[in-house]
Design a protein around this motif. Sequence first.
Motif, PDB file in Angstrom:
ATOM      1  N   ASN A 732       0.808  -1.221   0.000  1.00  0.00           N
ATOM      2  CA  ASN A 732       0.000   0.000   0.000  1.00  0.00           C
ATOM      3  C   ASN A 732       0.844   1.276   0.000  1.00  0.00           C
ATOM      4  OD1 ASN A 732       1.012   0.036   2.574  1.00  0.00           O
ATOM      5  ND2 ASN A 732      -0.975   0.212   3.607  1.00  0.00           N
ATOM      6  N   GLY A 733       2.189   1.139  -0.019  1.00  0.00           N
ATOM      7  CA  GLY A 733       3.069   2.295  -0.060  1.00  0.00           C
ATOM      8  C   GLY A 733       3.259   3.002   1.254  1.00  0.00           C
ATOM      9  N   LEU A 734       2.683   2.451   2.354  1.00  0.00           N
ATOM     10  CA  LEU A 734       2.786   3.072   3.665  1.00  0.00           C
ATOM     11  C   LEU A 734       3.481   2.140   4.641  1.00  0.00           C
ATOM     12  CD1 LEU A 734      -0.841   4.526   3.927  1.00  0.00           C
ATOM     13  CD2 LEU A 734       1.243   5.745   3.209  1.00  0.00           C
ATOM     14  N   LEU A 735       4.155   2.702   5.643  1.00  0.00           N
ATOM     15  CA  LEU A 735       4.802   1.914   6.682  1.00  0.00           C
ATOM     16  C   LEU A 735       3.762   1.577   7.744  1.00  0.00           C
ATOM     17  CD1 LEU A 735       7.344   0.676   7.940  1.00  0.00           C
ATOM     18  CD2 LEU A 735       7.798   2.909   9.003  1.00  0.00           C
ATOM     19  N   ASP A 736       3.288   0.304   7.736  1.00  0.00           N
ATOM     20  CA  ASP A 736       2.265  -0.137   8.672  1.00  0.00           C
ATOM     21  C   ASP A 736       2.885  -0.899   9.834  1.00  0.00           C
ATOM     22  OD1 ASP A 736       0.197   0.867   7.001  1.00  0.00           O
ATOM     23  OD2 ASP A 736       0.396  -0.913   5.723  1.00  0.00           O
ATOM     24  N   ASP A 737       2.102  -1.118  10.872  1.00  0.00           N
ATOM     25  CA  ASP A 737       2.547  -1.909  12.006  1.00  0.00           C
ATOM     26  C   ASP A 737       2.969  -3.303  11.513  1.00  0.00           C
ATOM     27  OD1 ASP A 737       1.995   0.191  13.640  1.00  0.00           O
ATOM     28  OD2 ASP A 737       0.003  -0.556  14.252  1.00  0.00           O
ATOM     29  N   GLY A 738       4.091  -3.775  12.010  1.00  0.00           N
ATOM     30  CA  GLY A 738       4.575  -5.086  11.621  1.00  0.00           C
ATOM     31  C   GLY A 738       5.537  -5.061  10.447  1.00  0.00           C
ATOM     32  N   GLU A 739       5.586  -3.987   9.688  1.00  0.00           N
ATOM     33  CA  GLU A 739       6.531  -3.872   8.580  1.00  0.00           C
ATOM     34  C   GLU A 739       7.840  -3.283   9.110  1.00  0.00           C
ATOM     35  OE1 GLU A 739       3.362  -3.297   4.899  1.00  0.00           O
ATOM     36  OE2 GLU A 739       4.316  -1.519   5.778  1.00  0.00           O
ATOM     37  N   ARG A 740       8.962  -3.724   8.563  1.00  0.00           N
ATOM     38  CA  ARG A 740      10.261  -3.431   9.166  1.00  0.00           C
ATOM     39  C   ARG A 740      11.136  -2.566   8.260  1.00  0.00           C
ATOM     40  NH1 ARG A 740      14.264  -7.161   7.338  1.00  0.00           N
ATOM     41  NH2 ARG A 740      13.434  -8.758   5.929  1.00  0.00           N
ATOM     42  N   ARG A 741      12.073  -1.872   8.924  1.00  0.00           N
ATOM     43  CA  ARG A 741      13.093  -1.137   8.204  1.00  0.00           C
ATOM     44  C   ARG A 741      14.089  -2.120   7.585  1.00  0.00           C
ATOM     45  NH1 ARG A 741      11.336   4.043   7.430  1.00  0.00           N
ATOM     46  NH2 ARG A 741      10.494   4.908   9.370  1.00  0.00           N
ATOM     47  N   LEU A 742      14.688  -1.750   6.450  1.00  0.00           N
ATOM     48  CA  LEU A 742      15.551  -2.676   5.705  1.00  0.00           C
ATOM     49  C   LEU A 742      16.994  -2.185   5.742  1.00  0.00           C
ATOM     50  CD1 LEU A 742      13.249  -3.320   2.613  1.00  0.00           C
ATOM     51  CD2 LEU A 742      13.499  -4.714   4.685  1.00  0.00           C
ATOM     52  N   GLU A 743      17.872  -3.018   6.267  1.00  0.00           N
ATOM     53  CA  GLU A 743      19.296  -2.707   6.346  1.00  0.00           C
ATOM     54  C   GLU A 743      20.024  -3.295   5.143  1.00  0.00           C
ATOM     55  OE1 GLU A 743      23.154  -3.461   9.314  1.00  0.00           O
ATOM     56  OE2 GLU A 743      21.199  -4.369   9.755  1.00  0.00           O
ATOM     57  N   GLY A 744      21.085  -2.599   4.704  1.00  0.00           N
ATOM     58  CA  GLY A 744      21.938  -3.115   3.647  1.00  0.00           C
ATOM     59  C   GLY A 744      21.413  -2.914   2.240  1.00  0.00           C
ATOM     60  N   ILE A 745      20.381  -2.086   2.065  1.00  0.00           N
ATOM     61  CA  ILE A 745      19.862  -1.801   0.733  1.00  0.00           C
ATOM     62  C   ILE A 745      20.868  -0.895   0.010  1.00  0.00           C
ATOM     63  CG2 ILE A 745      17.971  -0.797  -0.598  1.00  0.00           C
ATOM     64  CD1 ILE A 745      17.228  -3.325   0.956  1.00  0.00           C
ATOM     65  N   ILE A 746      21.318  -1.313  -1.165  1.00  0.00           N
ATOM     66  CA  ILE A 746      22.280  -0.526  -1.942  1.00  0.00           C
ATOM     67  C   ILE A 746      21.504   0.308  -2.946  1.00  0.00           C
ATOM     68  CG2 ILE A 746      24.238  -0.605  -3.515  1.00  0.00           C
ATOM     69  CD1 ILE A 746      25.056  -3.229  -2.221  1.00  0.00           C
ATOM     70  N   VAL A 747      21.662   1.630  -2.828  1.00  0.00           N
ATOM     71  CA  VAL A 747      20.876   2.553  -3.633  1.00  0.00           C
ATOM     72  C   VAL A 747      21.810   3.488  -4.400  1.00  0.00           C
ATOM     73  CG1 VAL A 747      20.669   4.173  -1.705  1.00  0.00           C
ATOM     74  CG2 VAL A 747      19.009   4.269  -3.576  1.00  0.00           C
ATOM     75  N   ASP A 748      21.371   3.869  -5.599  1.00  0.00           N
ATOM     76  CA  ASP A 748      22.117   4.783  -6.459  1.00  0.00           C
ATOM     77  C   ASP A 748      21.280   6.046  -6.632  1.00  0.00           C
ATOM     78  OD1 ASP A 748      23.067   6.195  -8.717  1.00  0.00           O
ATOM     79  OD2 ASP A 748      24.036   4.404  -9.502  1.00  0.00           O
ATOM     80  N   VAL A 749      21.849   7.185  -6.210  1.00  0.00           N
ATOM     81  CA  VAL A 749      21.207   8.477  -6.430  1.00  0.00           C
ATOM     82  C   VAL A 749      22.047   9.257  -7.430  1.00  0.00           C
ATOM     83  CG1 VAL A 749      20.485  10.659  -5.394  1.00  0.00           C
ATOM     84  CG2 VAL A 749      20.126   8.517  -4.161  1.00  0.00           C
ATOM     85  N   SER A 750      21.607   9.259  -8.669  1.00  0.00           N
ATOM     86  CA  SER A 750      22.282   9.986  -9.753  1.00  0.00           C
ATOM     87  C   SER A 750      23.770   9.682  -9.803  1.00  0.00           C
ATOM     88  CB  SER A 750      22.040  11.493  -9.616  1.00  0.00           C
ATOM     89  OG  SER A 750      20.669  11.782  -9.756  1.00  0.00           O
ATOM     90  N   GLY A 751      24.108   8.404  -9.713  1.00  0.00           N
ATOM     91  CA  GLY A 751      25.495   7.980  -9.874  1.00  0.00           C
ATOM     92  C   GLY A 751      26.294   7.814  -8.614  1.00  0.00           C
TER      93      GLY A 751
END
Length: 906
Positions: A732-751
Amino acid sequence: MKSLMAILVFLTGICHHAGAQHKPAVDYFFLTDTVFTQYGKTFANKLEVVNHTSSEIILFKNVAHTEQALIAVPDTIKLPAGSTQRYPVKYMSAALQTYKVSLRTAEKITLPDSAVFHTKMNDPYRVRINVLEPDVYLDSQTGKVSFRLRCLNDGYLPVRIRLLLSSYPEGLTFEKQTEIIELPAGSQQIITLNARNVLKGHAPDFTVNLEAADPTGKTLATTSLRVFSLSSVKRLATGYDQYANLLNNSVELSYVNLNRDFSFLQLRGRGNVLSSEGADLTYNLNLNYYTAQHAMDAYDTWVAYSNKYVGVTAGNITENLDYPLFGRGVKASAFLNEEHGFDLYYVNNSYLLFSGLQSSLRKNTNTYAASYRYGKAEAENGRISYIHSRDPWTRVKTNLVNGEATLIASEHERLNLSAGYSYENSADTSASKAGYALGGTYAIQKNQWDLSLNNYFSTGYYSGLRRGVIQMEERIRYSLNPLTGIYARFSWLKNAPNYLSQTRSMLNNSNQITIYEMGFSHRKNAFSATLYPYLLSQDLHDNYLTREKLHSFSTRLALDLNYTFGTSFLSLNSDYGYTKSNNPLVEQHYNSFKINASYAARNWGVSARMQTAPYYLQEELIPVANKKYRQYSIGPNVHFSALDQRMEISVAGYANYNNYGYGWMNSIDAQVRYKVAKTWRFSGQVFYNTYTGLRNSASTQFRIGIQKSFVSANAPGLKKLELSFFGDDNGNGLLDDGERRLEGIIVDVSGTVAASNQKGKVTYSNLAKGEKLIQVKDGKGWSQFEPLKLLLQNNQNMEIPLVKSGRLTGSIVPVAQKYVVEEPMLEGIRVTATDDFNRTFFALTDETGNFYFSIPVGSYGIHIETAGQFFTIKDARKEITIKERNNEPIVFEWLDERRKIEMKRF
């Protein structure tokens, strides 16, 4: 004839009308279509943008075409009506690439689709190298990284290549700086290379350049890859080149005790304040307060402001215009354009900016100077300077004009010339003397030859830094192979200065040193050795002890050894000779031996020196017992970190013996730095020394201090972006109860790549305003719905939901072919998946040809690129739909093309 002219005029009019119809409202293009470049060098081009309209146009750079640029086109461009603007771009060289920039606008006007230029290197392409993973990541704990390289020989003969590795910026060291590889005809190898970041407390993103060279050193192929440091906080360079790291300002207060009766408080500060974009204000402060004398002084203290057009520095000035400008004063600069500028100076030759210890400082030389320079700032091509000075102590007035220029500046050849003229006048004697100087250096590398020439001549009364000097330094080297060479060297240095001032007449001494040398050098893996016999002739005119012209002649043999193993380094330099001398103060025939040795490991090291007789003629004038010159020294050191890298400790000892002084001189220097908070640090230092042959010679000095750093999160005009990743289980695109933060996600912001921390957060600072493309490169089983485009105008925090990925497996299967009996190498083949949003994902095959993707649910084109490869793929592109589970494996058929023969009938 008139009919022909009419036709030509008619056709010209048609062409002009057609061109006018298709002329875009805003045009942009690179000034150079093809840039020729060399391996390991940077290259540049300029993008010209022309606004043909009568109104202001705002352009945005399409983030889909983000370049791996050292200097990139701005994200947003404002074009006034009818204006033309140029924007430089700068890259690291690669073998053959196309560089593309695409701009767009919200206005309803016509624009070119893109601007493109190409780079070209003089490579034969018989040998090719490519990295299997173009982007790799430093281990955040160990600072180490590994990557794989494919080496291919498409020729019909075996080849032996040498791999050379370098990083930009420096700081990434490789287990093997060079690698020797044998490649049979039509073969390939995949090798693993290991590197480590040696920059303490700092892990930038690196570009690694790899070169394959033949035994003569000729470049056969090049490639590069990016090495990213995966931290959750990314501070981007500000674009101010050498000032990018000067946003950190610091101040330190210390108490220093030099002996029982002399102590002072010391205040030091330094830093940079970017007052606006394109301008900066730097400063440096060293202020002492003497507790017993209740007085203050300041040294090495200055403030400097510069922008695109002008610069001003006030305080202590240090410059070298072939004349010493060192003291307190002012420097004013004007930057006429990128290649031309001039500087004006006034300097009073005093080390101290001010002093309360002396009621009045001694009158010092006043110097006025002007200098015009031309050429790029990073590679100055020439300079012409005028200096005028008056010395109240010697009562000599000096006028000096000098200049230098680079006439040849290519990769393999360089020529520099210098010249100067001076005129001195003495107020005491009314005598005047003119002087002049000429100099030149030339260096060239061609095939196996390496030649360097360095020559300089100045008359005795020339006022420059090298007064009365004749210098010849000539060297030629021939490489027998990339690891072995022989060389010859001739060196002649004569000093014969003359001075008008009576107070400096004592300096009118002359000496000269002449060397004839030949050598042999060899390197194998981590070991290198150089053996060189040489003849050494020395002359000295002594005005004090013997009042004679002294001469010595030596026949010598030297050996230099170096060995690197792991993180340790061992060096040994030895020199033995037989000397004849006419000096009556020493034995006129003697043997001499000297040796310097050092060992450096990660946390400790030691250096030692021994000399059994004079080496330089000046050393023969030192009075020693029984005419026996002796000197010995040894210095161990240790340095390490503790308390989770927050404390740094270094201790160095030194013991030196000579038989012309006070026997043994022993000293120890200990320093400790402790980081108590992010921006606070304590420091301390103790220095102790003593002479065994001198009573009451023990001396203890110490310093204790505290330092505070002031760190700005963003440079002026730049912004911060904080991203928070969470697993969106219900979509649903929202942070609901029971959903967790994600560690170690590798992200690219404009290079620029980063990894989320335990709270799922990534922070970027120093981001320019404009559109940013946010794309997850490795979601650890999670994916974005689609790439996120963000128009960054202010500091911003964003929550980014990720959904579970679908898994697709596949394989590459070789097809049986007649005459092909070799087992194919299926490892490291890149498979590309492109979705409907034009996002690309990559997978590499293992040794059996299997691969897999973990990518978002959706429709994809799965493709294997075969252009320039030694194989082809039947049905190289497959269209599939990825589901969360139960995806059917895909299979590609592989055909060997290494020895494809076409038959033609005549």
